[in-house]
Design a protein around this motif. Structure first.
Motif, PDB file in Angstrom:
ATOM      1  N   MET A  81       0.839  -1.204   0.000  1.00 31.32           N
ATOM      2  CA  MET A  81       0.000   0.000   0.000  1.00 31.32           C
ATOM      3  C   MET A  81       0.870   1.247   0.000  1.00 31.32           C
ATOM      4  SD  MET A  81      -2.495   1.387   3.020  1.00 31.32           S
ATOM      5  CE  MET A  81      -1.026   1.599   4.055  1.00 31.32           C
ATOM      6  N   GLY A  82       1.917   1.242   0.848  1.00 34.58           N
ATOM      7  CA  GLY A  82       2.808   2.390   0.893  1.00 34.58           C
ATOM      8  C   GLY A  82       3.531   2.615  -0.421  1.00 34.58           C
ATOM      9  N   MET A  83       3.989   1.542  -1.052  1.00 38.54           N
ATOM     10  CA  MET A  83       4.653   1.665  -2.348  1.00 38.54           C
ATOM     11  C   MET A  83       3.701   2.193  -3.408  1.00 38.54           C
ATOM     12  SD  MET A  83       6.946  -1.854  -2.353  1.00 38.54           S
ATOM     13  CE  MET A  83       7.828  -1.431  -3.876  1.00 38.54           C
ATOM     14  N   ASP A  84       2.434   1.792  -3.305  1.00 35.24           N
ATOM     15  CA  ASP A  84       1.430   2.234  -4.266  1.00 35.24           C
ATOM     16  C   ASP A  84       1.076   3.705  -4.077  1.00 35.24           C
ATOM     17  OD1 ASP A  84      -0.314   1.504  -6.443  1.00 35.24           O
ATOM     18  OD2 ASP A  84      -1.993   1.694  -5.044  1.00 35.24           O
ATOM     19  N   MET A  85       1.075   4.179  -2.821  1.00 38.16           N
ATOM     20  CA  MET A  85       0.697   5.564  -2.536  1.00 38.16           C
ATOM     21  C   MET A  85       1.814   6.549  -2.838  1.00 38.16           C
ATOM     22  SD  MET A  85      -1.590   5.375   0.937  1.00 38.16           S
ATOM     23  CE  MET A  85      -1.990   7.113   0.752  1.00 38.16           C
ATOM     24  N   PHE A  86       3.063   6.101  -2.759  1.00 37.28           N
ATOM     25  CA  PHE A  86       4.199   6.996  -2.986  1.00 37.28           C
ATOM     26  C   PHE A  86       5.127   6.414  -4.055  1.00 37.28           C
ATOM     27  CE2 PHE A  86       2.818   7.535   1.424  1.00 37.28           C
ATOM     28  CZ  PHE A  86       2.524   8.902   1.432  1.00 37.28           C
ATOM     29  N   PRO A  87       4.618   6.291  -5.286  1.00 37.38           N
ATOM     30  CA  PRO A  87       5.418   5.653  -6.341  1.00 37.38           C
ATOM     31  C   PRO A  87       6.647   6.452  -6.752  1.00 37.38           C
ATOM     32  CG  PRO A  87       3.448   6.649  -7.274  1.00 37.38           C
ATOM     33  CD  PRO A  87       3.310   6.738  -5.776  1.00 37.38           C
ATOM     34  N   ARG A  88       6.710   7.741  -6.417  1.00 37.10           N
ATOM     35  CA  ARG A  88       7.846   8.579  -6.803  1.00 37.10           C
ATOM     36  C   ARG A  88       8.766   8.897  -5.639  1.00 37.10           C
ATOM     37  NH1 ARG A  88       8.454   8.515 -12.335  1.00 37.10           N
ATOM     38  NH2 ARG A  88       6.376   8.256 -13.228  1.00 37.10           N
ATOM     39  N   ASN A  89       8.504   8.280  -4.505  1.00 38.93           N
ATOM     40  CA  ASN A  89       9.366   8.490  -3.340  1.00 38.93           C
ATOM     41  C   ASN A  89      10.413   7.381  -3.321  1.00 38.93           C
ATOM     42  OD1 ASN A  89      10.421   8.366  -0.591  1.00 38.93           O
ATOM     43  ND2 ASN A  89       8.782   9.784  -0.040  1.00 38.93           N
TER      44      ASN A  89
END
Length: 284
Positions: free
Chosen positions: A50-58
Motif C-alpha cells: 500500500m505504501g509503495m502504491d501511494m508513494f510511487p515517486r518516493n
C-alpha cells in the motif's frame, strides 16, 4: 509489535516517513521465522505494498519497501505466494524501472525478485519473467556496472529465476544474457559475492549452451505456462543439470517491456518508462 507497526502504517498511511520507517521496522522484525509468521497472519505485506502504491515517486519508500519484501519472503513459501497474489512482483519491477539510476532501489529490487523466485517457486518465476523482471535485472546490470552489490544481487536473482525453469533459461541463453554475468565477473574480480553468484549462475547457462551442441530438443511445461522447447544434450536432462549445480541458498541475502530481434538473435530492449546479503544503502 508487528501488529502495532502495521496499524501505524495503516493509520498514518498518508505520511511517507511513517510508511518508510514502518517498512524498515517490518523488515527487521522478520529476520527470524517467527516474525515472518506473525507478519503473514497480520497481512503485513499489504501495508508495505500500500505504501509503495501511494508513494510511487518516493525513492526512499520504494527502496525500503523492496527491501522489506525481500526479507519477508525469504525462506517463507507462503509469503512468496501472498506477495505475488497481492501484485507485489509488478510493484517491485515498477520501482526498478522508475528509479533505474538509483543503486539502492536496484539492489533491493533484485534482492526481492531473487527471493520471490527462490525455492524454487515456479509460479513466481513465471510471473517475474512475464512481467518484465528479466529486463529490469539486465537493465540494472547494464546501467550500474560499477556497483558491485547491484551486480551481486542481480546475478543471484538470475540464478534463482532459471533454477529448474528451462523456459526462462533457454530464453536468456538465446538472448546472450550470459554476457552480462561475464562482464560482472570481469569488472569485479576481487568481489567475493559477485564471483560466487556470477560463477554459479553462469555455470547453469553454460550447461545449456553445451547441451545445444548435441542438437537434442525437449518440450518443457511448468505450472500452466505455455510449452516451450529447450535444447539439451543427450546426456544432460534438466534434472541432471539441476543436480550438477549447487542448490539454491534461500535468503542469502523490482511495466511491460518488449524484445527486439537483431541478426537472428533476440535482444532485451530497455524498459519503458540478502541473511548474508548486503543491506540497502542508507535511506536517510
Amino acid at each position: 509489535e508487528s501488529h502495532n507497526r502495521r496499524r501505524l502504517c495503516d493509520v498514518h498511511r498518508k505520511d511517507p516517513l511513517v510508511i518508510l520507517w514502518g517498512s524498515r521496522a517490518l523488515g527487521l522484525s522478520v529476520e527470524f521465522p517467527s516474525g515472518r509468521t506473525v507478519c503473514t497472519e497480520m497481512n503485513g505485506t499489504a501495508s508495505i505494498l500500500m505504501g509503495m502504491d501511494m508513494f510511487p515517486r518516493n525513492v526512499k519508500v520504494q527502496q525500503m519497501g523492496c527491501h522489506a519484501l525481500s526479507r519477508i519472503v525469504s525462506n517463507h513459501p507462503e509469503n512468496r505466494c501472498k506477495v505475488k497474489q497481492q501484485g507485489g512482483i509488478r510493484k517491485v519491477i515498477s520501482a526498478m524501472v522508475v528509479f533505474k539510476a538509483h543503486a539502492g532501489v536496484q539492489q533491493a529490487g533484485c534482492d526481492a525478485l531473487g527471493n520471490l523466485a527462490s525455492g524454487p517457486t515456479p509460479a513466481n518465476q513465471d510471473a517475474i519473467y512475464e512481467q518484465g523482471g528479466l529486463e529490469a535485472i539486465f537493465a540494472a546490470m547494464q546501467d550500474l556496472p560499477d556497483e558491485a552489490t547491484v551486480q551481486q544481487v542481480a546475478c543471484q536473482a538470475l540464478y534463482f529465476l532459471v533454477w529448474e525453469n528451462a523456459r526462462i533459461m533457454e530464453d536468456i541463453v538465446n538472448c546472450d544474457g550470459a554476457a552480462a554475468m561475464e562482464n560482472a565477473l570481469k569488472a569485479h574480480r576481487w568481489h567475493a559475492g559477485v564471483q560466487y553468484w556470477g560463477s554459479n549462475a553462469l555455470a547453469l547457462f553454460n550447461a545449456v549452451e553445451d547441451g545445444k551442441s548435441t542438437g537434442r530438443s525437449e518440450n518443457e511445461s511448468r505450472d500452466g505456462a505455455s510449452e516451450s522447447s529447450t535444447v539439451l544434450g543427450n546426456e544432460k536432462t534438466e534434472q541432471q543439470l539441476s543436480a550438477a549445480a549447487p542448490p539454491p541458498l534461500q535468503g542469502l541475502n523490482a511495466i511491460d517491456t518488449s524484445a527486439t530481434v537483431s541478426g537472428g538473435k533476440k535482444k532485451w530492449s530497455k524498459p519503458r518508462s540478502i541473511d548474508g546479503a548486503p543491506q540497502p544503502t542508507s535511506v536517510m
